[in-house]
Each structure stands twice: as C-alpha cells, then as structure tokens.
Design an enzyme around this catalytic site. Structure first.
Site, PDB file in Angstrom:
ATOM      1  CB  VAL A   1      -3.028  -3.963 -24.293  1.00 42.96           C
ATOM      2  CG1 VAL A   1      -1.950  -3.096 -22.971  1.00 42.96           C
ATOM      3  CG2 VAL A   1      -2.314  -3.441 -25.559  1.00 42.96           C
TER       4      VAL A   1
ATOM      5  CG  ASP B   1     -13.401  -4.388 -20.258  1.00 38.91           C
ATOM      6  OD1 ASP B   1     -12.410  -4.367 -21.193  1.00 38.91           O
ATOM      7  OD2 ASP B   1     -14.919  -3.405 -21.765  1.00 38.91           O
TER       8      ASP B   1
ATOM      9  CB  THR C   1      -5.920   5.029 -28.771  1.00 42.32           C
ATOM     10  OG1 THR C   1      -4.754   4.592 -29.243  1.00 42.32           O
ATOM     11  CG2 THR C   1      -6.032   6.273 -28.078  1.00 42.32           C
TER      12      THR C   1
ATOM     13  CB  CYS D   1      -0.028  -1.237 -33.080  1.00 47.37           C
ATOM     14  SG  CYS D   1      -0.514  -1.602 -31.513  1.00 47.37           S
TER      15      CYS D   1
ATOM     16  NE  ARG E   1      -8.688  -4.693 -31.414  1.00 45.25           N
ATOM     17  CZ  ARG E   1      -7.882  -4.490 -30.609  1.00 45.25           C
ATOM     18  NH1 ARG E   1      -8.462  -2.966 -30.115  1.00 45.25           N
ATOM     19  NH2 ARG E   1      -7.453  -4.909 -29.643  1.00 45.25           N
TER      20      ARG E   1
END
Length: 461
Positions: free
Chosen positions: A22, A40, A90, A265, A336
């Site tokens: 993102v 990062d 998140t 997501c 992921r």
C-alpha cells in the site's frame, strides 16, 4: 501560506511510514508531484528499493529505479516532513481480535519525531475510533504536543488492490477525513494531487474508518454466500459455476464466485468491526457467520481432495499432491494470511506429501512465514492429485495435456512434454485406470467436460 501550498512549492515534504503493497505505490505517486520521504523499518527492503528493485511487484523495477522517493530506514529523517501518511498493516491475533501493535508502534515512532504544525494521516484499516482514541494519545505522549493545537490528524483508508493493474490509486475515489474543516481541506487537496478520480470528504474520521471496514466486510459476506451455495450444490451434484453463469444473465444479479478468502484485508477487516461491536454489547450474526464459512473453506477443499483420491484408488498416506498457487490472490506475491496454507496443513495431517508451485510468490516470505520451498512446474512428476488454488496468469495457459503428464512417473522435462504433445494426434486418449488423475480446480480455470473426457476425476467449488 498553508501546509498544502508549502508542499506543492516543495518547501515541505510528505513522508510515508510503511513501504509495503500500500505505502510504496502511494509514495511513488506523490513523488511525481512533490518531495517524498519513504520510511520503513525493514532495512533490507529499503536497500532493495534503493537498488531499483520492487519486491511487491506493484509498480515494477523500472518505476522504482526512476522514482525520486528518498528511501530511508532512519526514523529521524521523518523530522524533515510535516505531512505524514501512515500505511502499516493491521492484522489480527490468533484469537482473531485486532492486533494494533503495528499502528501503535508507528504512532510511537512518529510521535518521537513529530514537529509542530504537522498533519498525520492514517491509512491502515481499523475499527471506528482507533485514530482518535488509540493513535492520538500515543502521538501526544511521545511528542509532548497537543492534538488540535500543535498538530492535526486525519484518516484516508487505503483502497489499493494488490496485483490489480486496472484499479489503481489514481483512478479510485479516495475517502478523506480530518479532525477539523481546515485539516480536511488540506488533506483533500494533497490527495487530489495524485488521485485523478477525486476525493470524497467524509464528515468525520470515525465515518471514514467505518466506511473502510464495511467495504471488505460486505465483500466477505457475498463470497461466503457463494461458498455456501457451492457446498449445497456439490451435495446436489450441480455445477456451481454453471448455476452462477445462468443466474448472471439477470441484470441485477451480483457477480461473485466461491473461493478462498485470505490476505490482509477481506480475511481480516470483518474481525475489526465485530470486535468493536462486541465491546458495545452486540454480537454479530451475519458477519461472523460469513467469516466462519470462509475460514473453513481450506479444510473443505482438502477433505474433497481426499475423497476424490479415494475414489481414484490413489494412496492417501504417502500420496503426492501438487498445489499450484499459494499466494492469497492471483498475480500478487503476497503470502500473508493465505488460505491455501489451510489446505496444505489439512492434507499433511492425512499423511499426504504436498508439493507447492508458485512462480509469483515471494520466496523469502514463503519460507519465513511457512517454511515452504516451492517447486518449479517442471519438477512435478508422479503426483496423485493436483490442486489449482490460485489463478495466476502463468497457470491460465496450461493445457490439460500438460497436467496429465504430471501424473506419469517418467521424469521428462517440460520441453520434452511439449514436444510429445505437439507430435501427438489431435485425438484425446483417456488415462489408464492406474493413472487416472484427480484435478481440483478451485478457481474454475478448466472446462469440466474436457477434463473428464481426458480421464480426470474433476472437482471445483
């Protein structure tokens, strides 16, 4: 002169915290217009970007090589910026409750380097209230500043779809929200620099947070419905894909299909919403029911694979299954929270030997996350079943004749197989009884009739 004007005049910089799938495309997009610092914590990733390599494959090596983004892992460089965009993941914990540690850590690190007059915009998907109730207190504590006085905050949920070359940052309407009208106006104008589709000004930060979290929850529920239909229709002996093609002829029928729902997501965001609802005393019924269906699909696929192998007289304990595709979605290297892992684990519990093929997956992450070293397609030989789990472009052009040869014990090369097929007659011959293969086609890449004529025992969602 306000902050927006200083940014476009290159008197102030924009910083991006978190350069993943993102954050990195956002940084690159803004760098075409203004000065950008890309931060990062992962020093290896930063070095890759500096060398012109794009490990996410979102924009490509050429774009990374030519971008003016100032990549760094030095957090003190954030002090050079006054407009900060936080784009960290998140995830959820093992108990499926929100794991806010990445966004809390980012807020803590940014707070230590915050300067007076800054605006901080969070893009991470969260439940309503996280920005103001969780992140702001951390920023205040670490910086010693007061939100609304010394610095401002906003929220603009990411809508980037990893691996999607059509729906990009530039052509998707961006939701923006700010702590007050002045902040909202600056945030909106900054994003309008790169978002050609325009922005939608939400009336509050909580509204923007809620809008994001329900977008993926809605999609999750729709796919769960398709998965439930697939379970029902398989029991009826009806092809789900054929049913959806027929139903899709109606003008208002929603186009969804069954499948594995993973990633960072859709497979995660609904738990953020239901967690907040639980805190308020409401137990979700529809959202969690849909989540349970989707979470169980990996096991469902594995069980049906075993059933078809038994029907084909294939060995279970010690049998060999090839899985083509392990990422959470097609044409994306991200592994992921991929639900393909659920299939692998379940098959291994049956005693099956699983061989994974994925030319797209990030090999380092695949090993670090799951201890999997993928095979090449040329190495797949003597298998008892094959599962097409992810619809990568590389897999869409594989012919059924090639798949048929994966079941043979002869150790031919991929080139030799192609030469044999080219030399063969057009007449299709079936497998012999002992070589009858099990083809599990999760994404419906192949024609059922053609597969069965070739002798496959064919199954799909």
């Amino acid at each position: 002169m306000n902050l927006y004007e200083k940014i476009i005049n290159k008197q102030e910089k924009i910083s991006l915290l978190g350069l993943g799938y993102v954050g990195m495309p956002i940084a690159v997009a803004f760098a075409k217009k203004v000065n950008v610092i890309g931060f990062d914590l992962n020093k290896e990733k930063i070095e890759l970007y500096k060398s012109g390599k794009d490990p996410t494959k979102e924009v490509g090596d050429e774009v990374i090589s030519n971008t003016t983004v100032d990549f760094t892992s030095d957090d003190t460089r954030l002090r050079e910026s006054k407009f900060h965009i936080v784009a960290v993941p998140t995830p959820v914990k093992e108990d499926r409750t929100p794991d806010l540690s990445p966004i809390e850590s980012a807020s803590r690190l940014l707070g230590k380097n915050l300067t007076r007059g800054s605006i901080v915009v969070f893009e991470s998907t969260v439940y309503p209230g996280v920005t103001e109730d969780v992140c702001v207190p951390i920023l205040e504590e670490e910086s010693g500043y007061k939100c609304g006085v010394d610095f401002k905050v906003g929220y603009s949920p990411e809508r980037i779809n990893p691996g999607d070359k059509i729906h990009r940052l530039e052509n998707i309407i961006k939701i923006v929200a700010g702590i007050d009208e002045e902040t909202l106006d600056i945030i909106a104008k900054v994003y309008e620099l790169v978002v050609e589709a325009g922005v939608h000004r939400a009336e509050s930060i909580k509204v923007a947070e809620a809008a994001k979290v329900i977008e993926n929850s809605q999609r999750d529920i729709n796919i769960a419905f398709m998965n439930e239909l697939s379970i029902i229709f398989n029991k009826m002996g009806i092809d789900t894909k054929a049913v959806l093609e027929a139903a899709g002829t109606k003008w208002n029928f929603l186009s969804f299909s069954p499948g594995l729902v993973g990633g960072h997501c859709i497979g995660v965001d609904p738990y953020y919403l239901t967690y907040k609802a639980e805190q308020l005393g409401y137990h979700s019924q529809i959202i969690l029911s849909g989540r349970k269906i989707n979470d169980d699909m990996g096991k469902y696929v594995a069980e049906n694979t075993v059933k078809k192998m038994i029907r084909a007289n294939k060995p279970i304990n010690g049998g060999k299954v090839a899985i083509l595709g392990v990422t959470f979605k097609e044409n994306c290297p991200d592994v992921r929270n991929t639900k393909v892992i659920d299939i692998i684990k379940e098959l291994e519990e049956y005693g099956l030997d699983v061989m994974v093929v994925d030319p797209v997956a990030d090999r380092d992450n695949l090993w670090n996350e799951y201890r999997i070293n993928p095979y090449t397609i040329e190495e797949i030989k003597g298998i008892d079943a094959v599962i097409f789990a992810v619809a990568h472009d590389e897999f869409k052009n594989i012919k059924l004749e090639i798949i048929k040869n994966m079941f043979t014990k002869v150790n031919n090369s991929y080139l030799e197989i192609m030469q044999e097929i080219a030399a063969a007659s057009e007449e299709i011959t079936n497998f012999s009884g002992e070589n009858e293969g099990v083809l599990i086609d999760i994404r419906g890449l192949f024609d059922r009739k053609e597969a069965e004529e070739l002798g496959f025992i064919y199954w799909r969602l």
